[in-house]
Motif scaffolding. Structure first.
Motif, PDB file in Angstrom:
ATOM      1  N   THR A  67       4.967  14.170   5.716  1.00  0.00           N
ATOM      2  CA  THR A  67       4.578  12.845   5.251  1.00  0.00           C
ATOM      3  C   THR A  67       4.495  12.852   3.738  1.00  0.00           C
ATOM      4  O   THR A  67       4.220  13.880   3.121  1.00  0.00           O
ATOM      5  CB  THR A  67       3.214  12.409   5.833  1.00  0.00           C
ATOM      6  OG1 THR A  67       2.193  13.273   5.349  1.00  0.00           O
ATOM      7  CG2 THR A  67       3.244  12.402   7.351  1.00  0.00           C
ATOM      8  N   GLN A  68       4.752  11.683   3.157  1.00  0.00           N
ATOM      9  CA  GLN A  68       4.655  11.508   1.713  1.00  0.00           C
ATOM     10  C   GLN A  68       3.862  10.243   1.415  1.00  0.00           C
ATOM     11  O   GLN A  68       4.168   9.183   1.953  1.00  0.00           O
ATOM     12  CB  GLN A  68       6.035  11.363   1.068  1.00  0.00           C
ATOM     13  CG  GLN A  68       6.931  12.549   1.212  1.00  0.00           C
ATOM     14  CD  GLN A  68       8.294  12.298   0.569  1.00  0.00           C
ATOM     15  OE1 GLN A  68       8.800  11.190   0.573  1.00  0.00           O
ATOM     16  NE2 GLN A  68       8.861  13.355   0.025  1.00  0.00           N
ATOM     17  N   HIS A  69       2.864  10.367   0.556  1.00  0.00           N
ATOM     18  CA  HIS A  69       2.148   9.218  -0.005  1.00  0.00           C
ATOM     19  C   HIS A  69       2.824   8.983  -1.351  1.00  0.00           C
ATOM     20  O   HIS A  69       2.718   9.822  -2.240  1.00  0.00           O
ATOM     21  CB  HIS A  69       0.681   9.542  -0.259  1.00  0.00           C
ATOM     22  CG  HIS A  69      -0.075   9.997   0.939  1.00  0.00           C
ATOM     23  ND1 HIS A  69      -1.356   9.588   1.164  1.00  0.00           N
ATOM     24  CD2 HIS A  69       0.231  10.811   1.967  1.00  0.00           C
ATOM     25  CE1 HIS A  69      -1.801  10.144   2.272  1.00  0.00           C
ATOM     26  NE2 HIS A  69      -0.855  10.890   2.771  1.00  0.00           N
ATOM     27  N   CYS A  70       3.508   7.874  -1.523  1.00  0.00           N
ATOM     28  CA  CYS A  70       4.306   7.630  -2.724  1.00  0.00           C
ATOM     29  C   CYS A  70       3.718   6.477  -3.544  1.00  0.00           C
ATOM     30  O   CYS A  70       3.182   5.522  -2.988  1.00  0.00           O
ATOM     31  CB  CYS A  70       5.740   7.267  -2.338  1.00  0.00           C
ATOM     32  SG  CYS A  70       6.551   8.504  -1.295  1.00  0.00           S
ATOM     33  N   ALA A  71       3.859   6.582  -4.859  1.00  0.00           N
ATOM     34  CA  ALA A  71       3.413   5.508  -5.746  1.00  0.00           C
ATOM     35  C   ALA A  71       4.403   4.347  -5.740  1.00  0.00           C
ATOM     36  O   ALA A  71       4.030   3.193  -5.963  1.00  0.00           O
ATOM     37  CB  ALA A  71       3.229   6.029  -7.166  1.00  0.00           C
ATOM     38  N   ASP A  72       5.680   4.649  -5.496  1.00  0.00           N
ATOM     39  CA  ASP A  72       6.710   3.625  -5.420  1.00  0.00           C
ATOM     40  C   ASP A  72       7.809   4.114  -4.491  1.00  0.00           C
ATOM     41  O   ASP A  72       7.726   5.204  -3.931  1.00  0.00           O
ATOM     42  CB  ASP A  72       7.255   3.260  -6.806  1.00  0.00           C
ATOM     43  CG  ASP A  72       7.619   4.484  -7.631  1.00  0.00           C
ATOM     44  OD1 ASP A  72       7.890   5.556  -7.062  1.00  0.00           O
ATOM     45  OD2 ASP A  72       7.634   4.373  -8.864  1.00  0.00           O
ATOM     46  N   GLU A  73       8.839   3.305  -4.309  1.00  0.00           N
ATOM     47  CA  GLU A  73       9.884   3.624  -3.336  1.00  0.00           C
ATOM     48  C   GLU A  73      10.549   4.954  -3.667  1.00  0.00           C
ATOM     49  O   GLU A  73      11.061   5.145  -4.776  1.00  0.00           O
ATOM     50  CB  GLU A  73      10.938   2.521  -3.292  1.00  0.00           C
ATOM     51  CG  GLU A  73      12.026   2.796  -2.273  1.00  0.00           C
ATOM     52  CD  GLU A  73      13.031   1.664  -2.139  1.00  0.00           C
ATOM     53  OE1 GLU A  73      13.971   1.820  -1.343  1.00  0.00           O
ATOM     54  OE2 GLU A  73      12.872   0.628  -2.815  1.00  0.00           O
ATOM     55  N   PRO A  74      10.581   5.875  -2.704  1.00  0.00           N
ATOM     56  CA  PRO A  74      11.258   7.147  -2.944  1.00  0.00           C
ATOM     57  C   PRO A  74      12.771   6.979  -2.835  1.00  0.00           C
ATOM     58  O   PRO A  74      13.255   6.033  -2.209  1.00  0.00           O
ATOM     59  CB  PRO A  74      10.730   8.047  -1.830  1.00  0.00           C
ATOM     60  CG  PRO A  74      10.391   7.101  -0.722  1.00  0.00           C
ATOM     61  CD  PRO A  74       9.953   5.819  -1.391  1.00  0.00           C
TER      62      PRO A  74
END
Length: 182
Positions: A67-74
């Motif tokens: 899983t990834q918690h991203c600040a913006d679209e990866p």
């Protein structure tokens, strides 16, 4: 791009499902048609306020999940993923946590509603769903990557639909799934 990750080779799935759920799920909202919307839609994932359901090929057993918690679209992963879908969900509580079927939370994966209450985009990437079909056990043959970032609501986007579940259920001529508002 900033993000944090969590990975497990022992993400337990039952009935081929795992979830993101918020604090107000079940008390304020239900998901009686979520699985139906997966089969009638993109074949991989569907959500609504405070919840998201992902459909694995593995019926009962373990998958590898990152899983990834991203600040913006990866960026779309350069790895070869067979099926890749983006959907929108709304967190009304400001909490979205990873759950196994049956209600057990994966606390170590953290809170995916990193910007508090609001809209989020979720990208689910899967490979090995065909190998997982009929597979039961603790050795994963299927892998998923789930990325979440704050973003305004948008229709579902199917980037790829190349496994047997997708070829059976996804029809690119149907209109894309729409975000479900609270």
């Amino acid at each position: 791009m900033r993000y944090t990750t969590w990975t497990s080779d022992r993400m337990s799935v039952s009935y081929g499902q795992y979830y993101l759920q918020g604090d107000e799920f079940l008390s304020e909202y239900d998901d009686t048609d979520t699985v139906e919307r997966i089969f009638d839609g993109n074949s991989l994932v569907a959500g609504g306020p405070e919840h998201l359901t992902v459909l694995a090929g593995t019926h009962t057993g373990c998958i590898r999940l990152t899983t990834q918690h991203c600040a913006d679209e990866p960026l779309l992963s350069e790895q070869e993923w067979e099926t890749v879908v983006d959907v929108s969900i709304r967190s009304t509580s400001g909490n979205l946590r990873l759950f196994r079927w049956g209600g057990d939370v994966e606390e170590d994966a953290g809170n995916f509603a990193t910007a508090g209450a609001g809209w989020y985009r979720v990208r689910v990437q899967a490979r090995g769903r065909d190998e997982g079909d009929g597979h039961e056990g603790d050795t994963p043959v299927e892998e998923h990557l789930l990325s979440v970032w704050p973003a305004p609501p948008q229709p579902d986007t199917v980037h790829r639909a190349n496994d047997a579940l997708a070829r059976t259920h996804y029809d690119p001529t149907r209109p894309p799934g729409q975000p479900i508002h609270p």
